[in-house]
Design an enzyme around this catalytic site. Structure first.
Site, PDB file in Angstrom:
ATOM      1  N   SER A 135    -113.893  22.474  34.920  1.00 23.74           N
ATOM      2  CA  SER A 135    -114.039  23.557  33.941  1.00 23.74           C
ATOM      3  C   SER A 135    -112.906  23.424  32.926  1.00 23.74           C
ATOM      4  O   SER A 135    -111.833  22.898  33.269  1.00 23.74           O
ATOM      5  CB  SER A 135    -113.923  24.918  34.639  1.00 23.74           C
ATOM      6  OG  SER A 135    -113.775  25.960  33.692  1.00 23.74           O
ATOM      7  N   TYR A 182    -109.282  30.403  39.999  1.00 25.09           N
ATOM      8  CA  TYR A 182    -110.350  29.500  39.547  1.00 25.09           C
ATOM      9  C   TYR A 182    -109.758  28.302  38.802  1.00 25.09           C
ATOM     10  O   TYR A 182    -110.129  27.156  39.047  1.00 25.09           O
ATOM     11  CB  TYR A 182    -111.303  30.290  38.651  1.00 25.09           C
ATOM     12  CG  TYR A 182    -112.512  29.524  38.180  1.00 25.09           C
ATOM     13  CD1 TYR A 182    -113.575  29.290  39.032  1.00 25.09           C
ATOM     14  CD2 TYR A 182    -112.596  29.044  36.875  1.00 25.09           C
ATOM     15  CE1 TYR A 182    -114.695  28.586  38.603  1.00 25.09           C
ATOM     16  CE2 TYR A 182    -113.700  28.349  36.435  1.00 25.09           C
ATOM     17  CZ  TYR A 182    -114.750  28.132  37.292  1.00 25.09           C
ATOM     18  OH  TYR A 182    -115.852  27.431  36.866  1.00 25.09           O
TER      19      TYR A 182
HETATM   20  N1  LIG Z   1    -121.345  28.991  34.190  1.00 25.69           N
HETATM   21  C1  LIG Z   1    -120.215  28.673  33.556  1.00 25.69           C
HETATM   22  O1  LIG Z   1    -119.889  29.222  32.494  1.00 25.69           O
HETATM   23  C2  LIG Z   1    -119.322  27.595  34.118  1.00 25.69           C
HETATM   24  C3  LIG Z   1    -118.294  27.112  33.302  1.00 25.69           C
HETATM   25  C4  LIG Z   1    -117.490  26.079  33.771  1.00 25.69           C
HETATM   26  C5  LIG Z   1    -117.730  25.547  35.026  1.00 25.69           C
HETATM   27  N2  LIG Z   1    -118.737  26.041  35.798  1.00 25.69           N
HETATM   28  C6  LIG Z   1    -118.957  25.415  37.104  1.00 25.69           C
HETATM   29  O2  LIG Z   1    -120.291  24.924  37.175  1.00 25.69           O
HETATM   30  C7  LIG Z   1    -120.769  24.998  38.525  1.00 25.69           C
HETATM   31  C8  LIG Z   1    -122.095  25.747  38.578  1.00 25.69           C
HETATM   32  O3  LIG Z   1    -121.927  27.039  38.044  1.00 25.69           O
HETATM   33  P1  LIG Z   1    -123.178  28.018  37.775  1.00 25.69           P
HETATM   34  O4  LIG Z   1    -122.740  28.939  36.706  1.00 25.69           O
HETATM   35  O5  LIG Z   1    -124.414  27.237  37.614  1.00 25.69           O
HETATM   36  O6  LIG Z   1    -123.219  28.841  39.153  1.00 25.69           O
HETATM   37  P2  LIG Z   1    -124.394  29.653  39.916  1.00 25.69           P
HETATM   38  O7  LIG Z   1    -123.725  30.793  40.601  1.00 25.69           O
HETATM   39  O8  LIG Z   1    -125.532  29.942  39.018  1.00 25.69           O
HETATM   40  O9  LIG Z   1    -124.859  28.611  41.020  1.00 25.69           O
HETATM   41  C9  LIG Z   1    -123.974  28.186  42.019  1.00 25.69           C
HETATM   42  C10 LIG Z   1    -124.792  27.751  43.220  1.00 25.69           C
HETATM   43  O10 LIG Z   1    -123.891  27.256  44.214  1.00 25.69           O
HETATM   44  C11 LIG Z   1    -124.304  27.740  45.477  1.00 25.69           C
HETATM   45  N3  LIG Z   1    -123.158  27.745  46.367  1.00 25.69           N
HETATM   46  C12 LIG Z   1    -121.985  28.398  46.194  1.00 25.69           C
HETATM   47  N4  LIG Z   1    -121.175  28.151  47.239  1.00 25.69           N
HETATM   48  C13 LIG Z   1    -121.841  27.319  48.074  1.00 25.69           C
HETATM   49  C14 LIG Z   1    -121.519  26.730  49.311  1.00 25.69           C
HETATM   50  N5  LIG Z   1    -120.344  26.929  49.915  1.00 25.69           N
HETATM   51  N6  LIG Z   1    -122.425  25.917  49.908  1.00 25.69           N
HETATM   52  C15 LIG Z   1    -123.611  25.689  49.310  1.00 25.69           C
HETATM   53  N7  LIG Z   1    -123.990  26.245  48.137  1.00 25.69           N
HETATM   54  C16 LIG Z   1    -123.098  27.051  47.527  1.00 25.69           C
HETATM   55  C17 LIG Z   1    -124.846  29.119  45.188  1.00 25.69           C
HETATM   56  O11 LIG Z   1    -125.706  29.569  46.235  1.00 25.69           O
HETATM   57  C18 LIG Z   1    -125.577  28.879  43.877  1.00 25.69           C
HETATM   58  O12 LIG Z   1    -126.911  28.465  44.102  1.00 25.69           O
HETATM   59  C19 LIG Z   1    -119.629  25.622  39.331  1.00 25.69           C
HETATM   60  O13 LIG Z   1    -118.841  24.605  39.894  1.00 25.69           O
HETATM   61  C20 LIG Z   1    -118.827  26.372  38.271  1.00 25.69           C
HETATM   62  O14 LIG Z   1    -117.485  26.560  38.644  1.00 25.69           O
HETATM   63  C21 LIG Z   1    -119.523  27.059  35.378  1.00 25.69           C
END
Ligand SMILES: NC(=O)c1ccc[n+]([C@@H]2O[C@H](COP(=O)([O-])OP(=O)(O)OC[C@H]3O[C@@H](n4cnc5c(N)ncnc54)[C@H](O)[C@@H]3O)[C@@H](O)[C@H]2O)c1
Length: 265
Positions: free
Chosen positions: A147, A160
């Site tokens: 991120s 985070y």
């Molecule tokens: N959305 C953003 O703005 C953003 C920005 C930068 C980075 N990210 C990163 O991108 C990635 C995805 O984010 P997102 O927004 O799509 O999230 P989201 O919450 O929509 O999806 C995350 C998924 O991970 C699963 N999950 C979480 N912990 C788990 C575990 N221990 N075992 C198995 N499954 C697990 C959840 O059930 C969910 O389906 C993450 O690593 C997040 O940190 C997101």
């Protein structure tokens, strides 16, 4: 539609929602056998079905990637059923904790510990258990989800940010230690991407803040990330390893005063 993943097997952690879901769809559309590895027991079979309904080869496995025994079983099951693992997208993270992740002085130690387990231990365990399979078959590509918060200081999201900095270091360690054996590892550093994480756990005003500071006239959508994951997972990026690719609307490229200067006209 290119089918560059034909014959390849990909594990997408957190593939039942958000960016992981789009990655699962995208890799399957391009020919991969995709394993959706997610702890969400409701959404995992639904996403599997959606991909199969449009002709993709998807397999949902409900798993908590922070539990080593479950990760070991996941990797055994995928290896036994499909014979190889070409791509690991370490996408899952404990995003529910971002709502309790303020400045450092106010940060509960339990939130830091939970964040490190969810965001660092999970990717570490998946990497650790997938690596022997990739090394045995002569290579593979690991794509980690970092991120911009792991590269730049923030007013909140302290735990985070620390966890995503660790993901960047995990990326470099894998690239250095296993590059000569054909395993590449890169990370993606998104800024705001509209998923349930950003709509359910972040204050709505965040979107306007990101929009004001982006160089693009929009914030990110999950497919913007899925396209870059697909590129890094594929042989098209075979000369790239150990790097962090910002997919952030240019936020990390801009001078911090750009938005204020723009407002001055
Ligand atoms: N959305 C953003 O703005 C953003 C920005 C930068 C980075 N990210 C990163 O991108 C990635 C995805 O984010 P997102 O927004 O799509 O999230 P989201 O919450 O929509 O999806 C995350 C998924 O991970 C699963 N999950 C979480 N912990 C788990 C575990 N221990 N075992 C198995 N499954 C697990 C959840 O059930 C969910 O389906 C993450 O690593 C997040 O940190 C997101």
């Amino acid at each position: 539609m290119t089918r560059e993943f034909e014959g390849k097997v990909a594990i997408v952690t957190g593939g039942a929602n958000g960016m992981g879901e789009r990655v699962a769809h995208t890799l399957a559309q391009r020919g991969a056998t995709v394993v959706i590895a997610d702890r969400d027991g409701e959404r995992t079979p639904l996403v599997e079905k959606e991909i199969r309904d449009v002709g993709g080869d998807a397999h949902g496995i409900v798993v908590d990637v922070t539990d080593e025994d479950q990760v070991r079983s996941l990797v055994h099951e995928v290896s036994d059923r499909f014979g190889r693992i070409d791509v690991l997208d370490n996408n899952a993270a404990a995003l529910e904790l971002t709502a309790e992740d303020p400045d450092l002085a106010a940060l509960e130690t339990s939130v830091l510990m939970g964040t490190l387990v969810g965001n660092v231990v999970g990717p570490f365990l998946c990497t650790k258990h997938v690596l022997p399979r990739m090394l045995a078959q002569g290579g593979g590509s690991i794509v980690n989800m970092a991120s911009v918060s792991g590269m730049l200081g923030e007013t909140s999201l302290s735990a985070y940010g620390m966890s995503k900095a660790a993901v960047i270091q995990l990326t470099k360690a894998v690239a250095v230690q296993y590059g000569k054996y054909g395993v590449r590892c890169n990370a993606i550093a998104p800024a705001l991407v509209m998923t349930r994480n950003t709509t359910e756990w972040m204050p709505p005003e965040f979107k306007d803040v990101y929009l004001r500071n982006s160089l693009t006239p929009y914030v990110g959508e999950p497919q913007d990330i899925a396209e870059v994951v697909a590129f890094l997972a594929s042989d098209a990026s075979r000369y790239m390893t150990g790097h962090v690719v910002p997919v952030d609307g240019g936020i990390a490229a801009a001078s911090p005063i750009v938005a204020d200067r723009r407002d001055l006209g």
